[in-house]
Design a protein around this motif. Structure first.
Motif, mmCIF file in Angstrom:
data_model
loop_
_atom_site.group_PDB
_atom_site.id
_atom_site.type_symbol
_atom_site.label_atom_id
_atom_site.label_comp_id
_atom_site.label_asym_id
_atom_site.label_seq_id
_atom_site.Cartn_x
_atom_site.Cartn_y
_atom_site.Cartn_z
ATOM 1 N N MET A 184 10.403 52.235 23.540
ATOM 2 C CA MET A 184 9.384 53.302 23.398
ATOM 3 C C MET A 184 8.069 53.288 24.072
ATOM 4 N N LEU A 185 7.436 52.281 23.959
ATOM 5 C CA LEU A 185 5.857 52.276 24.573
ATOM 6 C C LEU A 185 6.382 52.126 26.296
ATOM 7 N N ARG A 186 7.370 51.723 26.810
ATOM 8 C CA ARG A 186 7.588 51.644 27.927
ATOM 9 C C ARG A 186 7.849 53.039 28.428
ATOM 10 N N PHE A 187 8.715 53.749 27.649
ATOM 11 C CA PHE A 187 9.005 55.132 27.942
ATOM 12 C C PHE A 187 7.878 55.995 27.913
ATOM 13 N N LEU A 188 6.989 55.823 27.129
ATOM 14 C CA LEU A 188 5.628 56.715 27.330
ATOM 15 C C LEU A 188 4.918 56.337 28.171
ATOM 16 N N ASP A 189 4.612 55.006 28.565
ATOM 17 C CA ASP A 189 3.956 54.571 29.955
ATOM 18 C C ASP A 189 4.693 55.264 31.272
ATOM 19 N N HIS A 190 5.816 55.271 31.133
ATOM 20 C CA HIS A 190 6.229 55.957 32.391
ATOM 21 C C HIS A 190 6.173 57.441 32.401
#
Length: 147
Positions: free
Chosen positions: A26-32
């Motif tokens: 989730m955090l990776r998705f939000l970062d992208h």
């Protein structure tokens, strides 16, 4: 007795791994996704709704894992009852209308402790997301005022 403790610890570990992997994704998705629109109220609201729903799905997945174990070990009669018991236990609501038999009672304790830890982890991550949005808005407003 000892095999029950082993299985309970195993389920707790699986629950933590599910949350760790799920939150990392989730955090990776939000970062992208970036923060381009994070100055608009609608975009902020949608991001927070998305994060909350995603976290609820992670919790439901963990509840399903525990419930599936209860059915597999024939602790509870069917998946609906097992899922209900697991959800009430995981969220530490504890209605007491469905109970595990004596050899399995330790699982309820372990699931409740694990669930409250994972709910706390989700709360912390949710707070971090809100703080990130706030910091982004605050930084952008400072940049606008200095220009």
């Amino acid at each position: 007795m000892y095999s029950s403790i082993f299985f309970a610890w195993g389920l707790a570990a699986i629950t933590v791994v599910v949350h760790a992997v799920g939150l990392a994704l989730m955090l990776r998705f939000l970062d992208h996704r970036g923060n381009v629109l994070m100055r608009q109220l609608g975009a902020i609201s949608m991001r927070l709704v998305w994060v909350a729903c995603y976290m609820v799905l992670l919790h439901l997945l963990a509840i399903s894992i525990w419930g599936t174990f209860y059915v597999w070990q024939e602790c509870l009669p069917d998946f609906e009852t097992a899922f209900y018991f697991s959800g009430v236990t995981y969220a530490t609501i504890g209605y007491g209308d469905v109970l595990l038999g004596k050899p399995w009672r330790l699982f309820g304790l372990m699931e409740g402790l694990t669930g409250i830890l994972m709910c706390g982890l989700s709360t912390g991550v949710f707070f971090a997301v809100v703080n990130h949005i706030y910091q982004f808005i605050h930084t952008k407003n400072d940049d606008d005022h200095q220009s």
